[in-house]
Motif scaffolding. Structure first.
Motif, PDB file in Angstrom:
ATOM      1  N   PHE A 163       0.811  -1.231   0.000  1.00 44.20           N
ATOM      2  CA  PHE A 163       0.000   0.000   0.000  1.00 44.20           C
ATOM      3  C   PHE A 163       0.843   1.280   0.000  1.00 44.20           C
ATOM      4  CE2 PHE A 163      -2.863  -3.094   2.204  1.00 44.20           C
ATOM      5  CZ  PHE A 163      -3.839  -3.160   1.223  1.00 44.20           C
ATOM      6  N   ASN A 164       2.171   1.152  -0.050  1.00 35.16           N
ATOM      7  CA  ASN A 164       3.012   2.352   0.043  1.00 35.16           C
ATOM      8  C   ASN A 164       3.226   3.029  -1.312  1.00 35.16           C
ATOM      9  OD1 ASN A 164       4.469   0.203  -0.878  1.00 35.16           O
ATOM     10  ND2 ASN A 164       6.349   0.692   0.208  1.00 35.16           N
ATOM     11  N   THR A 165       2.789   2.378  -2.393  1.00 38.10           N
ATOM     12  CA  THR A 165       3.086   2.929  -3.723  1.00 38.10           C
ATOM     13  C   THR A 165       1.909   3.661  -4.356  1.00 38.10           C
ATOM     14  OG1 THR A 165       2.546   0.756  -4.635  1.00 38.10           O
ATOM     15  CG2 THR A 165       4.901   1.237  -4.266  1.00 38.10           C
ATOM     16  N   VAL A 166       0.890   3.927  -3.537  1.00 41.28           N
ATOM     17  CA  VAL A 166      -0.244   4.707  -4.065  1.00 41.28           C
ATOM     18  C   VAL A 166      -0.594   5.828  -3.098  1.00 41.28           C
ATOM     19  CG1 VAL A 166      -1.354   2.964  -5.520  1.00 41.28           C
ATOM     20  CG2 VAL A 166      -1.842   3.003  -3.067  1.00 41.28           C
ATOM     21  N   PRO A 167      -1.056   6.962  -3.601  1.00 43.95           N
ATOM     22  CA  PRO A 167      -1.449   8.052  -2.701  1.00 43.95           C
ATOM     23  C   PRO A 167      -2.769   7.729  -1.998  1.00 43.95           C
ATOM     24  CG  PRO A 167      -1.825   8.677  -4.998  1.00 43.95           C
ATOM     25  CD  PRO A 167      -1.177   7.332  -5.023  1.00 43.95           C
ATOM     26  N   SER A 168      -2.917   8.231  -0.802  1.00 45.21           N
ATOM     27  CA  SER A 168      -4.139   7.953  -0.027  1.00 45.21           C
ATOM     28  C   SER A 168      -5.378   8.432  -0.781  1.00 45.21           C
ATOM     29  CB  SER A 168      -4.062   8.629   1.337  1.00 45.21           C
ATOM     30  OG  SER A 168      -4.142  10.030   1.205  1.00 45.21           O
ATOM     31  N   GLU A 169      -5.197   9.484  -1.570  1.00 47.29           N
ATOM     32  CA  GLU A 169      -6.339  10.104  -2.257  1.00 47.29           C
ATOM     33  C   GLU A 169      -7.048   9.159  -3.220  1.00 47.29           C
ATOM     34  OE1 GLU A 169      -3.437  11.488  -1.749  1.00 47.29           O
ATOM     35  OE2 GLU A 169      -3.690  13.558  -1.088  1.00 47.29           O
ATOM     36  N   GLU A 202       2.408  16.386  -8.392  1.00 45.74           N
ATOM     37  CA  GLU A 202       2.968  17.450  -9.250  1.00 45.74           C
ATOM     38  C   GLU A 202       2.429  17.372 -10.676  1.00 45.74           C
ATOM     39  OE1 GLU A 202       4.754  19.744  -7.769  1.00 45.74           O
ATOM     40  OE2 GLU A 202       4.957  18.624  -5.882  1.00 45.74           O
ATOM     41  N   GLY A 203       1.773  16.269 -10.994  1.00 46.23           N
ATOM     42  CA  GLY A 203       1.232  16.121 -12.347  1.00 46.23           C
ATOM     43  C   GLY A 203      -0.042  16.929 -12.506  1.00 46.23           C
ATOM     44  N   LYS A 204      -0.559  16.905 -13.721  1.00 44.26           N
ATOM     45  CA  LYS A 204      -1.711  17.785 -13.991  1.00 44.26           C
ATOM     46  C   LYS A 204      -3.057  17.174 -13.598  1.00 44.26           C
ATOM     47  CE  LYS A 204       0.256  20.583 -17.606  1.00 44.26           C
ATOM     48  NZ  LYS A 204       0.777  20.411 -18.951  1.00 44.26           N
ATOM     49  N   GLY A 205      -3.071  15.845 -13.507  1.00 40.63           N
ATOM     50  CA  GLY A 205      -4.380  15.177 -13.355  1.00 40.63           C
ATOM     51  C   GLY A 205      -4.916  15.076 -11.945  1.00 40.63           C
ATOM     52  N   GLY A 206      -4.183  15.501 -10.956  1.00 46.95           N
ATOM     53  CA  GLY A 206      -4.659  15.361  -9.580  1.00 46.95           C
ATOM     54  C   GLY A 206      -4.113  14.109  -8.910  1.00 46.95           C
ATOM     55  N   PRO A 207      -4.297  14.027  -7.604  1.00 50.06           N
ATOM     56  CA  PRO A 207      -3.642  12.951  -6.841  1.00 50.06           C
ATOM     57  C   PRO A 207      -4.352  11.595  -6.852  1.00 50.06           C
ATOM     58  CG  PRO A 207      -4.803  14.425  -5.349  1.00 50.06           C
ATOM     59  CD  PRO A 207      -5.015  14.968  -6.734  1.00 50.06           C
ATOM     60  N   GLU A 208      -5.505  11.508  -7.531  1.00 53.15           N
ATOM     61  CA  GLU A 208      -6.235  10.231  -7.510  1.00 53.15           C
ATOM     62  C   GLU A 208      -5.614   9.315  -8.557  1.00 53.15           C
ATOM     63  OE1 GLU A 208      -7.655  13.195  -7.885  1.00 53.15           O
ATOM     64  OE2 GLU A 208      -8.716  13.511  -5.996  1.00 53.15           O
ATOM     65  N   LEU A 209      -4.392   8.896  -8.302  1.00 52.65           N
ATOM     66  CA  LEU A 209      -3.618   8.150  -9.307  1.00 52.65           C
ATOM     67  C   LEU A 209      -3.219   6.766  -8.805  1.00 52.65           C
ATOM     68  CD1 LEU A 209      -2.021   8.453 -12.090  1.00 52.65           C
ATOM     69  CD2 LEU A 209      -0.047   8.980 -10.653  1.00 52.65           C
ATOM     70  N   ALA A 210      -3.453   5.763  -9.667  1.00 47.61           N
ATOM     71  CA  ALA A 210      -2.934   4.417  -9.407  1.00 47.61           C
ATOM     72  C   ALA A 210      -2.214   3.974 -10.681  1.00 47.61           C
ATOM     73  CB  ALA A 210      -4.072   3.475  -9.041  1.00 47.61           C
ATOM     74  N   TYR A 211      -1.656   2.791 -10.676  1.00 42.42           N
ATOM     75  CA  TYR A 211      -0.869   2.337 -11.835  1.00 42.42           C
ATOM     76  C   TYR A 211      -1.247   0.895 -12.172  1.00 42.42           C
ATOM     77  CZ  TYR A 211       1.747   0.258  -7.980  1.00 42.42           C
ATOM     78  OH  TYR A 211       2.073  -0.445  -6.848  1.00 42.42           O
ATOM     79  N   ARG A 212      -0.922   0.474 -13.379  1.00 43.59           N
ATOM     80  CA  ARG A 212      -1.226  -0.908 -13.767  1.00 43.59           C
ATOM     81  C   ARG A 212      -0.102  -1.470 -14.623  1.00 43.59           C
ATOM     82  NH1 ARG A 212      -5.330  -3.764 -17.078  1.00 43.59           N
ATOM     83  NH2 ARG A 212      -5.890  -1.839 -18.118  1.00 43.59           N
ATOM     84  N   PHE A 213       0.421  -2.634 -14.224  1.00 44.93           N
ATOM     85  CA  PHE A 213       1.446  -3.307 -15.021  1.00 44.93           C
ATOM     86  C   PHE A 213       0.757  -4.252 -15.998  1.00 44.93           C
ATOM     87  CE2 PHE A 213       3.877  -2.756 -10.941  1.00 44.93           C
ATOM     88  CZ  PHE A 213       4.728  -1.776 -11.433  1.00 44.93           C
ATOM     89  N   GLU A 214       1.263  -4.314 -17.208  1.00 44.87           N
ATOM     90  CA  GLU A 214       0.717  -5.271 -18.166  1.00 44.87           C
ATOM     91  C   GLU A 214       1.837  -6.069 -18.780  1.00 44.87           C
ATOM     92  OE1 GLU A 214      -2.139  -3.895 -20.996  1.00 44.87           O
ATOM     93  OE2 GLU A 214      -3.003  -2.492 -19.569  1.00 44.87           O
ATOM     94  N   ARG A 215       1.638  -7.366 -18.896  1.00 47.80           N
ATOM     95  CA  ARG A 215       2.633  -8.232 -19.530  1.00 47.80           C
ATOM     96  C   ARG A 215       2.262  -8.465 -20.991  1.00 47.80           C
ATOM     97  NH1 ARG A 215       6.490 -10.289 -16.587  1.00 47.80           N
ATOM     98  NH2 ARG A 215       6.081 -10.480 -14.364  1.00 47.80           N
ATOM     99  N   PHE A 216       3.245  -8.443 -21.832  1.00 42.74           N
ATOM    100  CA  PHE A 216       3.022  -8.729 -23.252  1.00 42.74           C
ATOM    101  C   PHE A 216       3.822  -9.970 -23.631  1.00 42.74           C
ATOM    102  CE2 PHE A 216       1.852  -4.388 -22.731  1.00 42.74           C
ATOM    103  CZ  PHE A 216       0.768  -4.219 -23.607  1.00 42.74           C
ATOM    104  N   GLY A 217       3.512 -10.587 -24.714  1.00 41.73           N
ATOM    105  CA  GLY A 217       4.224 -11.799 -25.139  1.00 41.73           C
ATOM    106  C   GLY A 217       3.726 -12.979 -24.345  1.00 41.73           C
ATOM    107  N   LYS A 218       4.515 -14.058 -24.340  1.00 42.17           N
ATOM    108  CA  LYS A 218       4.063 -15.300 -23.693  1.00 42.17           C
ATOM    109  C   LYS A 218       4.210 -15.213 -22.193  1.00 42.17           C
ATOM    110  CE  LYS A 218       4.724 -18.435 -27.493  1.00 42.17           C
ATOM    111  NZ  LYS A 218       5.617 -19.404 -28.082  1.00 42.17           N
TER     112      LYS A 218
END
Ligand SMILES: NC(=O)c1ccc[n+]([C@@H]2O[C@H](COP(=O)([O-])OP(=O)(O)OC[C@H]3O[C@@H](n4cnc5c(N)ncnc54)[C@H](OP(=O)(O)O)[C@@H]3O)[C@@H](O)[C@H]2O)c1
Length: 219
Positions: free
Chosen positions: A131-137, A203-219
């Motif tokens: 849970f440390n890699t996402v903002p509380s917002e 610091e980005g333009k979109g606001g602090p409600e940000l999460a991320y998603r990893f995607e695997r490609f290939g086999k």
């Protein structure tokens, strides 16, 4: 599951509320005002008072907990651990980042991490970093979106398999797709990554409600 929240601020307050709404029994602890803890517990129960939440001391929060969420500034580890009492055998999930007092920069990295430093202080506990890699917002938004496709990722790491499985369940309950990053020492990578996410969120333009998603490609 019984979850003790030690540190009921931005992260602990929100995660504890979500855990209670997801059906867990939550005890909020460690804030500067008991009134705040009381209000948090009340709010976490929800309008229908369905959730199980109360407030207590860090020791009460940890006592019968299946998992303890430690959500304090890492400079408060010693104080909080003293108040929580013996955590031997407990699953301790930490979201703490090793920041300076002003929260402007990381003060350790590369050769250690906040999670590893915590684990050294409580070697008989089973520490998981999550849970440390996402903002509380973003937490409530992720929870609200949990039934939609394309859940955001959340990296976590730790050395003990069963405690990681428990953490995985909680990560899913919040609405994330858990990504096992490996042993606890990998927190040396996840903690600086959290600062990148923070940079984009605050610091980005979109606001602090940000999460991320990893995607695997290939086999
Ligand atoms: N906020 C984020 O978005 C975020 C994201 C990723 C990781 N993190 C990490 O998560 C951890 C918690 O962050 P946070 O933002 O949740 O911090 P926070 O809002 O400041 O919460 C810390 C909690 O500790 C309590 N506390 C502090 N000093 C205390 C004292 N002397 N006695 C009793 N209670 C005390 C605070 O009490 P009060 O409620 O009375 O202030 C608060 O409940 C930090 O290590 C941070 O690096 C935060």
């Amino acid at each position: 599951m019984r979850i003790g929240i030690v540190g009921s601020g931005l992260m602990g307050g929100k995660l504890g509320t979500i855990f209670a709404r997801a059906g867990h029994e939550v005890v909020f602890s460690y804030a500067r005002s008991e009134q705040k803890l009381k209000a948090l517990a009340q709010e976490a129960k929800g309008k229908a008072a369905k959730g199980k939440a109360r407030h207590g001391t860090p020791r009460e929060a940890a006592q019968d907990a299946d998992a303890v969420l430690l959500a304090v500034h890492w400079l408060r580890f010693d104080d909080v651990l003293e108040q929580a009492g013996d955590l031997s055998g407990k699953v301790v999930i930490t979201c703490s980042l090793p920041m300076n007092e002003e929260n402007t920069e990381l003060v350790i990295g590369r050769t250690s991490s906040a999670a590893e430093e915590l684990s050294k202080k409580i070697p008989k506990a089973r520490v998981v970093s999550a849970f440390n890699t996402v903002p509380s917002e973003v937490l409530f938004d992720v929870y609200e979106a949990r039934r939609k496709a394309g859940r955001p990722s959340l990296v976590y790491c730790g050395d003990d398999r069963s405690s990681k499985e428990l953490a995985t369940g909680l990560i899913r309950d919040v609405g994330f797709d858990p990504v096992d990053a490996g042993p606890l020492r990998i927190a040396r990578y996840t903690e600086p990554f959290a600062l990148l996410v923070g940079q984009l969120a605050y610091e980005g333009k979109g606001g602090p409600e940000l999460a991320y998603r990893f995607e695997r490609f290939g086999k």
